[in-house]
Motif scaffolding. Structure first.
Motif, PDB file in Angstrom:
ATOM      1  N   PHE A 218       0.868  -1.582  -0.415  1.00 21.00           N
ATOM      2  CA  PHE A 218       0.011   0.257  -0.056  1.00 21.00           C
ATOM      3  C   PHE A 218       0.796   1.207  -0.328  1.00 21.00           C
ATOM      4  CE2 PHE A 218      -2.171   3.575   2.070  1.00 21.00           C
ATOM      5  CZ  PHE A 218      -3.109   3.538   1.239  1.00 21.00           C
ATOM      6  N   PRO A 219       1.539   1.012   0.850  1.00 16.97           N
ATOM      7  CA  PRO A 219       2.310   2.446   0.956  1.00 16.97           C
ATOM      8  C   PRO A 219       2.705   2.447  -0.076  1.00 16.97           C
ATOM      9  CG  PRO A 219       3.868   1.063   2.281  1.00 16.97           C
ATOM     10  CD  PRO A 219       2.009   1.021   2.014  1.00 16.97           C
ATOM     11  N   ILE A 220       3.981   1.454  -0.862  1.00 15.87           N
ATOM     12  CA  ILE A 220       4.427   1.754  -2.328  1.00 15.87           C
ATOM     13  C   ILE A 220       3.974   1.811  -3.612  1.00 15.87           C
ATOM     14  CG2 ILE A 220       5.870   0.330  -3.323  1.00 15.87           C
ATOM     15  CD1 ILE A 220       7.415  -1.788  -1.173  1.00 15.87           C
ATOM     16  N   LYS A 221       2.931   1.320  -3.285  1.00 14.48           N
ATOM     17  CA  LYS A 221       1.899   1.620  -4.547  1.00 14.48           C
ATOM     18  C   LYS A 221       1.520   3.568  -4.365  1.00 14.48           C
ATOM     19  CE  LYS A 221       0.062  -2.722  -5.151  1.00 14.48           C
ATOM     20  NZ  LYS A 221      -1.655  -3.339  -5.253  1.00 14.48           N
ATOM     21  N   ALA A 222       1.214   4.389  -3.373  1.00 16.51           N
ATOM     22  CA  ALA A 222       1.005   5.442  -3.190  1.00 16.51           C
ATOM     23  C   ALA A 222       2.436   6.087  -3.542  1.00 16.51           C
ATOM     24  CB  ALA A 222       0.158   5.212  -1.505  1.00 16.51           C
TER      25      ALA A 222
ATOM     26  N   ALA B 276       2.301   9.165  -6.051  1.00 18.94           N
ATOM     27  CA  ALA B 276       2.884  10.196  -5.816  1.00 18.94           C
ATOM     28  C   ALA B 276       3.839  11.029  -6.398  1.00 18.94           C
ATOM     29  CB  ALA B 276       3.144  10.415  -4.304  1.00 18.94           C
ATOM     30  N   SER B 277       4.882  10.127  -6.911  1.00 19.12           N
ATOM     31  CA  SER B 277       6.276   9.988  -7.660  1.00 19.12           C
ATOM     32  C   SER B 277       5.843  10.545  -8.879  1.00 19.12           C
ATOM     33  CB  SER B 277       7.795   8.705  -7.533  1.00 19.12           C
ATOM     34  OG  SER B 277       8.305   9.013  -8.393  1.00 19.12           O
ATOM     35  N   GLY B 278       4.834   9.136  -9.618  1.00 17.56           N
ATOM     36  CA  GLY B 278       4.670   9.205 -11.693  1.00 17.56           C
ATOM     37  C   GLY B 278       3.883  11.056 -10.836  1.00 17.56           C
ATOM     38  N   ILE B 279       3.108  11.564 -10.201  1.00 20.51           N
ATOM     39  CA  ILE B 279       2.743  12.767 -10.308  1.00 20.51           C
ATOM     40  C   ILE B 279       3.338  13.681 -10.436  1.00 20.51           C
ATOM     41  CG2 ILE B 279       0.381  14.206  -9.019  1.00 20.51           C
ATOM     42  CD1 ILE B 279      -1.206  12.205  -8.734  1.00 20.51           C
TER      43      ILE B 279
ATOM     44  N   GLY C  16       7.990   7.999 -13.627  1.00 17.71           N
ATOM     45  CA  GLY C  16       7.687   9.012 -12.013  1.00 17.71           C
ATOM     46  C   GLY C  16       8.088   7.633 -11.468  1.00 17.71           C
ATOM     47  N   LYS C  17       7.300   6.593 -12.138  1.00 14.23           N
ATOM     48  CA  LYS C  17       6.854   5.283 -11.085  1.00 14.23           C
ATOM     49  C   LYS C  17       7.818   4.314 -11.784  1.00 14.23           C
ATOM     50  CE  LYS C  17       2.762   3.026 -12.176  1.00 14.23           C
ATOM     51  NZ  LYS C  17       1.756   3.026 -12.811  1.00 14.23           N
ATOM     52  N   GLY C  18       8.741   4.722 -12.914  1.00 10.46           N
ATOM     53  CA  GLY C  18      10.000   3.688 -12.503  1.00 10.46           C
ATOM     54  C   GLY C  18      10.589   3.941 -11.716  1.00 10.46           C
ATOM     55  N   ILE C  19      10.989   4.715 -10.795  1.00  8.00           N
ATOM     56  CA  ILE C  19      11.566   5.236  -9.478  1.00  8.00           C
ATOM     57  C   ILE C  19      11.345   4.650  -8.228  1.00  8.00           C
ATOM     58  CG2 ILE C  19      12.835   7.183  -7.690  1.00  8.00           C
ATOM     59  CD1 ILE C  19      12.115   9.069 -10.652  1.00  8.00           C
ATOM     60  N   ILE C  20      10.027   4.640  -8.344  1.00 11.04           N
ATOM     61  CA  ILE C  20       9.458   3.695  -7.063  1.00 11.04           C
ATOM     62  C   ILE C  20       9.881   2.492  -7.397  1.00 11.04           C
ATOM     63  CG2 ILE C  20       8.346   3.084  -5.643  1.00 11.04           C
ATOM     64  CD1 ILE C  20       9.675   5.837  -5.616  1.00 11.04           C
TER      65      ILE C  20
END
Length: 232
Positions: A55-59, A63-66, A204-208
Motif C-alpha cells: 500500500f505505501p509503495i503503490k501510494a 505520488a512520484s509519477g504525479i 516517476g513510477k519507475g523510480i519507485i
C-alpha cells in the motif's frame, strides 16, 4: 390338486458372507491423494503482508509519477509550442525534424539555470547556473534519445497541427498564415504537455518500481518460510 405350503417354498439362497455388494460406494479421496496443480498459492498471511507492504509503495509510485509528470509537462510545453509553430509554417508532412524541439528544450535549461544562479549569486552565479543547466539539459536529452522520445514527441505534435490547420482558409494569405501559426502554437503546446506528462508519469513510477520489486521479493520469501514451517 396339490397344495403347496409356505414351508415347502425353497428359501432364497443366502449371499455368502463377505461377498461384494453390487454397487459399491465410491471411496472419498483422501487429502494425501489430492494434487495441487495451481502452482504457488498465496496464503492468508502472505496476502495480509503483501497488502500492508504494497500500500505505501503503490501510494509512493503514484505520488512520484504525479510529481515527475507535472514537471515534465511544464518542461515540454514550450518545446511543443516551438515545434507546433515550425510545423504550421513549414508544413513538413513527410519528414520529422527534432531540431526546434532540442534547441528549445536546451534553451529552457540554460536560461532557467542562469536565472536561478543570478538570483543566488549574481553574474558569477548566473554563469555557474547556466553551465549546470547545460549539463542537466544535455543529460535529459541523452536519456530521451535512448528512448527515442524526441522523434515520437515531434511526430505527435506535427500530426496534430497538420490536422488542425488543414481547413484554414482566411480572406487573405496573411490571415490564413496568422491563423495557422496561432493554432500551431496552441495545439503544439497542448500536445507537448500531454506527451511530457505521459512520459514523466511513467518515469516517476519507475523510480519507485525498484523498491517495489525488492519488497515483493522479501514478502514472497517470508511467505515461503511460513509455508515451509507449517509443512514440518
Amino acid at each position: 390338486m396339490v397344495k403347496i405350503t409356505g414351508s415347502q417354498i425353497p428359501p432364497q439362497a443366502e449371499r455368502p458372507q463377505g461377498a461384494p455388494q453390487q454397487k459399491e460406494e465410491q471411496a472419498a479421496p483422501s487429502q494425501a491423494d489430492s494434487v495441487n496443480i495451481s502452482g504457488k498459492s498465496t496464503g492468508t498471511v502472505g496476502k495480509i503482508l503483501k497488502g500492508i507492504a504494497m500500500f505505501p509503495i503503490k501510494a509512493a509510485e503514484t505520488a512520484s509519477g504525479i510529481v515527475v509528470g507535472t514537471a515534465s509537462a511544464a518542461i515540454h510545453g514550450l518545446p511543443g509550442t516551438a515545434e507546433g509553430i515550425s510545423e504550421a509554417v513549414n508544413k513538413e508532412t513527410d519528414y520529422v525534424d527534432t531540431g526546434w524541439y532540442k534547441a528549445t528544450l536546451m534553451g529552457e535549461f540554460i536560461a532557467g539555470g542562469a536565472v536561478t544562479g543570478f538570483m543566488l549569486g549574481g553574474p558569477v552565479g548566473a554563469g555557474i547556473g547556466a553551465a549546470a543547466g547545460l549539463f542537466t539539459g544535455g543529460l535529459l536529452q541523452f536519456f530521451e534519445g535512448k528512448a527515442r522520445f524526441p522523434k515520437e514527441f515531434c511526430r505527435a505534435v506535427e500530426e496534430s497541427v497538420d490536422t488542425a490547420i488543414q481547413d484554414n482558409q482566411g480572406p487573405s494569405k496573411a490571415q490564413t498564415f496568422s491563423q495557422d501559426i496561432t493554432e500551431g502554437a496552441i495545439v503544439g503546446t497542448a500536445v507537448g504537455m500531454k506527451k511530457g506528462w505521459d512520459a514523466g508519469y511513467e518515469a516517476g513510477k519507475g523510480i519507485i518500481g525498484g523498491v517495489r520489486d525488492v519488497a515483493e521479493g522479501v514478502i514472497e520469501g517470508i511467505e515461503e518460510a511460513i509455508k515451509f514451517k507449517d509443512e514440518e
